[in-house]
Design a protein around this motif. Sequence first.
Motif, PDB file in Angstrom:
ATOM      1  N   ASP A  66       0.863  -1.183   0.000  1.00 48.51           N
ATOM      2  CA  ASP A  66       0.000   0.000   0.000  1.00 48.51           C
ATOM      3  C   ASP A  66       0.896   1.229   0.000  1.00 48.51           C
ATOM      4  N   ILE A  67       0.435   2.284  -0.676  1.00 46.98           N
ATOM      5  CA  ILE A  67       1.243   3.513  -0.737  1.00 46.98           C
ATOM      6  C   ILE A  67       0.998   4.414   0.458  1.00 46.98           C
ATOM      7  N   GLN A  68      -0.080   4.156   1.221  1.00 47.09           N
ATOM      8  CA  GLN A  68      -0.450   5.048   2.318  1.00 47.09           C
ATOM      9  C   GLN A  68       0.083   4.530   3.658  1.00 47.09           C
ATOM     10  N   SER A  69       0.764   5.406   4.380  1.00 52.58           N
ATOM     11  CA  SER A  69       1.351   5.010   5.663  1.00 52.58           C
ATOM     12  C   SER A  69       0.283   4.624   6.677  1.00 52.58           C
ATOM     13  N   ASN A  70      -0.868   5.308   6.657  1.00 45.42           N
ATOM     14  CA  ASN A  70      -1.906   4.957   7.625  1.00 45.42           C
ATOM     15  C   ASN A  70      -2.509   3.590   7.327  1.00 45.42           C
ATOM     16  N   ALA A  71      -2.536   3.186   6.055  1.00 43.26           N
ATOM     17  CA  ALA A  71      -2.999   1.833   5.720  1.00 43.26           C
ATOM     18  C   ALA A  71      -2.027   0.788   6.275  1.00 43.26           C
ATOM     19  N   ILE A  72      -0.748   1.041   6.119  1.00 44.62           N
ATOM     20  CA  ILE A  72       0.264   0.121   6.655  1.00 44.62           C
ATOM     21  C   ILE A  72       0.141   0.031   8.177  1.00 44.62           C
ATOM     22  N   GLU A  73      -0.040   1.173   8.830  1.00 44.79           N
ATOM     23  CA  GLU A  73      -0.140   1.187  10.293  1.00 44.79           C
ATOM     24  C   GLU A  73      -1.413   0.497  10.762  1.00 44.79           C
ATOM     25  N   ASN A  74      -2.531   0.768  10.107  1.00 45.12           N
ATOM     26  CA  ASN A  74      -3.788   0.107  10.473  1.00 45.12           C
ATOM     27  C   ASN A  74      -3.669  -1.406  10.346  1.00 45.12           C
ATOM     28  N   THR A  75      -3.001  -1.846   9.299  1.00 45.30           N
ATOM     29  CA  THR A  75      -2.837  -3.277   9.070  1.00 45.30           C
ATOM     30  C   THR A  75      -1.913  -3.896  10.108  1.00 45.30           C
ATOM     31  N   LYS A  76      -0.852  -3.199  10.456  1.00 54.10           N
ATOM     32  CA  LYS A  76       0.045  -3.677  11.520  1.00 54.10           C
ATOM     33  C   LYS A  76      -0.722  -3.919  12.808  1.00 54.10           C
ATOM     34  N   GLN A  77      -1.573  -2.965  13.168  1.00 55.16           N
ATOM     35  CA  GLN A  77      -2.340  -3.088  14.402  1.00 55.16           C
ATOM     36  C   GLN A  77      -3.313  -4.263  14.343  1.00 55.16           C
ATOM     37  N   LYS A  78      -3.962  -4.445  13.207  1.00 59.58           N
ATOM     38  CA  LYS A  78      -4.903  -5.553  13.058  1.00 59.58           C
ATOM     39  C   LYS A  78      -4.185  -6.900  13.168  1.00 59.58           C
ATOM     40  N   LEU A  79      -3.044  -7.001  12.522  1.00 58.68           N
ATOM     41  CA  LEU A  79      -2.283  -8.248  12.573  1.00 58.68           C
ATOM     42  C   LEU A  79      -1.766  -8.531  13.974  1.00 58.68           C
TER      43      LEU A  79
END
Length: 201
Positions: A66-79
Amino acid sequence: MKVDNVKNHRQSGYLLTRRIVSWAKWFVEQEVSPGDICVDATVGNGNDTLFLAECAGAQGRVYGFDIQSNAIENTKQKLAAAGMQKRVSLIQNSHAFMGNYLAPGTIKAVMFNLGYLPGGNPDLITEPESTVQALDAALHLLQKGGIITVASYRGHAGATEEYTSVNKFLTKLNSEKYKVLRLEPINHDNLPPVLFVAQRY
């Protein structure tokens, strides 16, 4: 349109979208086994990433783009909440460049969920050119029997053009190497989401 009708219309669209995503997951579940390597081409809020991590198991691997940092961060938290973070490598880059990170013929499944990040900036959307580049890259990464799913939406600005590009690209694939399915509702007045499924022979 009355307020209740607007609400019902939106709810219907939401449910339809969820069904398309559920179908995408069903197709992936038929092919992915523990130990496989998978790709989430558009991690968003991490729902498909988590699903792929569950399918691939502890011995498998998932790469999420993903190009968006908030998408990466949201996914990290979910995982992390699910205890799955060690199964996934998250890469903040366009899905068009997934071929730079992965070897050809090694991937069992690639999931695309096009459009914009739910809860994010609706002006930041997947684009036809980079999406087609990513699909081309994904095809080269697939192993035999590997599968690509693309959830394509047509209700926001720019979405119809992207759908048209994806449809054109997949329609022209060599039928001796790939089988392609397009799943869509045909009795809706609006432009409902469409699911594409491509599998390498």
